[in-house]
Design a protein around this motif. Sequence first.
Motif, mmCIF file in Angstrom:
data_model
loop_
_atom_site.group_PDB
_atom_site.id
_atom_site.type_symbol
_atom_site.label_atom_id
_atom_site.label_comp_id
_atom_site.label_asym_id
_atom_site.label_seq_id
_atom_site.Cartn_x
_atom_site.Cartn_y
_atom_site.Cartn_z
ATOM 1 N N LYS A 1 14.894 2.676 -1.703
ATOM 2 C CA LYS A 1 16.276 2.227 -1.550
ATOM 3 C C LYS A 1 16.321 0.911 -0.782
ATOM 4 C CE LYS A 1 20.903 3.769 -0.207
ATOM 5 N NZ LYS A 1 21.302 2.444 0.318
ATOM 6 N N GLU A 2 15.472 0.812 0.236
ATOM 7 C CA GLU A 2 15.427 -0.424 1.016
ATOM 8 C C GLU A 2 14.979 -1.600 0.157
ATOM 9 O OE1 GLU A 2 13.285 -2.245 5.038
ATOM 10 O OE2 GLU A 2 12.731 -0.260 4.272
ATOM 11 N N VAL A 3 13.958 -1.371 -0.686
ATOM 12 C CA VAL A 3 13.476 -2.433 -1.575
ATOM 13 C C VAL A 3 14.572 -2.871 -2.539
ATOM 14 C CG1 VAL A 3 11.869 -2.947 -3.455
ATOM 15 C CG2 VAL A 3 11.064 -1.735 -1.421
ATOM 16 N N ILE A 4 15.275 -1.911 -3.119
ATOM 17 C CA ILE A 4 16.337 -2.219 -4.077
ATOM 18 C C ILE A 4 17.472 -2.986 -3.404
ATOM 19 C CG2 ILE A 4 18.137 -1.186 -5.532
ATOM 20 C CD1 ILE A 4 16.064 1.092 -6.067
ATOM 21 N N ASP A 5 17.854 -2.535 -2.219
ATOM 22 C CA ASP A 5 18.964 -3.187 -1.513
ATOM 23 C C ASP A 5 18.586 -4.597 -1.053
ATOM 24 O OD1 ASP A 5 20.464 -0.933 -1.899
ATOM 25 O OD2 ASP A 5 20.187 -0.144 0.141
ATOM 26 N N GLU B 1 0.817 -1.206 0.000
ATOM 27 C CA GLU B 1 0.000 0.000 0.000
ATOM 28 C C GLU B 1 0.854 1.262 0.000
ATOM 29 O OE1 GLU B 1 -2.717 -0.158 3.236
ATOM 30 O OE2 GLU B 1 -3.773 -1.926 2.481
ATOM 31 N N GLY B 2 2.105 1.140 0.480
ATOM 32 C CA GLY B 2 2.997 2.298 0.495
ATOM 33 C C GLY B 2 3.526 2.663 -0.871
ATOM 34 N N ILE B 3 3.369 1.762 -1.842
ATOM 35 C CA ILE B 3 3.832 2.047 -3.206
ATOM 36 C C ILE B 3 2.619 2.513 -3.989
ATOM 37 C CG2 ILE B 3 4.976 1.133 -5.253
ATOM 38 C CD1 ILE B 3 6.355 -0.865 -3.552
ATOM 39 N N GLN C 1 10.999 12.404 0.464
ATOM 40 C CA GLN C 1 12.178 11.891 1.160
ATOM 41 C C GLN C 1 11.903 10.509 1.755
ATOM 42 O OE1 GLN C 1 15.187 13.118 1.195
ATOM 43 N NE2 GLN C 1 14.809 15.123 0.298
ATOM 44 N N ALA C 2 10.743 10.330 2.373
ATOM 45 C CA ALA C 2 10.405 9.040 2.980
ATOM 46 C C ALA C 2 10.271 7.950 1.927
ATOM 47 C CB ALA C 2 9.110 9.169 3.779
ATOM 48 N N ASP C 3 9.658 8.290 0.796
ATOM 49 C CA ASP C 3 9.487 7.291 -0.264
ATOM 50 C C ASP C 3 10.815 6.910 -0.890
ATOM 51 O OD1 ASP C 3 6.820 7.273 0.216
ATOM 52 O OD2 ASP C 3 6.226 8.321 -1.608
ATOM 53 N N SER C 4 11.721 7.865 -0.996
ATOM 54 C CA SER C 4 13.046 7.561 -1.533
ATOM 55 C C SER C 4 13.760 6.551 -0.642
ATOM 56 C CB SER C 4 13.879 8.841 -1.651
ATOM 57 O OG SER C 4 15.165 8.553 -2.159
ATOM 58 N N ALA C 5 13.659 6.738 0.672
ATOM 59 C CA ALA C 5 14.285 5.798 1.605
ATOM 60 C C ALA C 5 13.654 4.419 1.496
ATOM 61 C CB ALA C 5 14.153 6.330 3.034
ATOM 62 N N ARG C 6 12.324 4.368 1.299
ATOM 63 C CA ARG C 6 11.635 3.086 1.166
ATOM 64 C C ARG C 6 12.083 2.355 -0.101
ATOM 65 N NH1 ARG C 6 6.825 4.860 1.136
ATOM 66 N NH2 ARG C 6 6.428 4.641 3.355
#
Length: 324
Positions: free
Chosen positions: A312-316, A246-248, A305-310
């Motif tokens: 990055k976590e998915v990619i990593d 839901e966050g995406i 900013q929060a979505d960018s961090a999210r």
Amino acid sequence: MKRKFLRSLAALAATAVAAPLAFAQAGYPDHPIRVIVPFPPGGSVDPIMRIVGPRLGEVLGQPLVIDNRAGANSAIGAGAVAKAPADGYTLLFTAGSTHVILPLQPPQSPDFLKDFAPIAGVARSSYMLAVHNSVPAKTLPEFIAYAKANPGKLNFASSGVGNLNHLAAELFNLRAGTKIVHVPYKGGAPAVQDLVAGRVQMMLTNVPTLQPQVDAGALRALAYTTARAGGPPVPLFAQYGLAELEGIEPYLVLLAPARTPDAVIAKLTAAMQKVLAMPDVIKSIETQLQAPYYLPAQQLGERLQADSARMKEVIDKGRIVLAP
């Protein structure tokens, strides 16, 4: 005495420079504003600007000229705005979700989050997972079980490597424990065409892209990130333990080049708030299977900013390699 004189002279010079700038901001806008849309006409982004653009121009007292500059997953159009004068006369209307992914892609330059000043959130829609009718699963749990029983044999389509619908499907793979293979396309239209033709079996993307095909019976919808406004009840990812999806959420934003004066940003933000409260604008946005999504500048910046961090976590965590 000499030092005091020099300080006075410097102060006068600063005043001379600041006065025209303040005057220009007070009179903003005094000529047409160009809004670059970094996607082609059609799709889910361009139509919303063509709805809000004319009314925003009416509120501001100057017309908005829409300039489509597609390519490189929106980087071409975004780059043009980043390099434009920070005077409020060249703006960017884009998908916030795509915008936060750009800094995470090679060569990771420029940093688009730092190169822009947020103005306002504009519209949003939910994501949906749809499959071709040849897939025997009728529900999301059945589809997950079917995919697990056939690892590497099912394919999912996306409109390109590294964009939101690619990463959303990779997140689905990661959380559901499936191994559905990514097949990237050059845009959403060819991806949907191959999904309808059965050349790929799944796609996870925004509702406006797939719902018409679902309504026509060409595809089967298995889950949505959020309920459809005014529509019938639909199965949600959260019901199946996948609330993280839901966050995406696809959302559209208006941005300006960094260092655009605060007074200009404030005027644009207030104007957009007025436009998104207009009944005819609300109705027109809803015909695009989206909903108004007003966010003032500060809240929009925090979400980006929060979505960018999210992301990055998915990619990593997913060990996803994003091509340049």
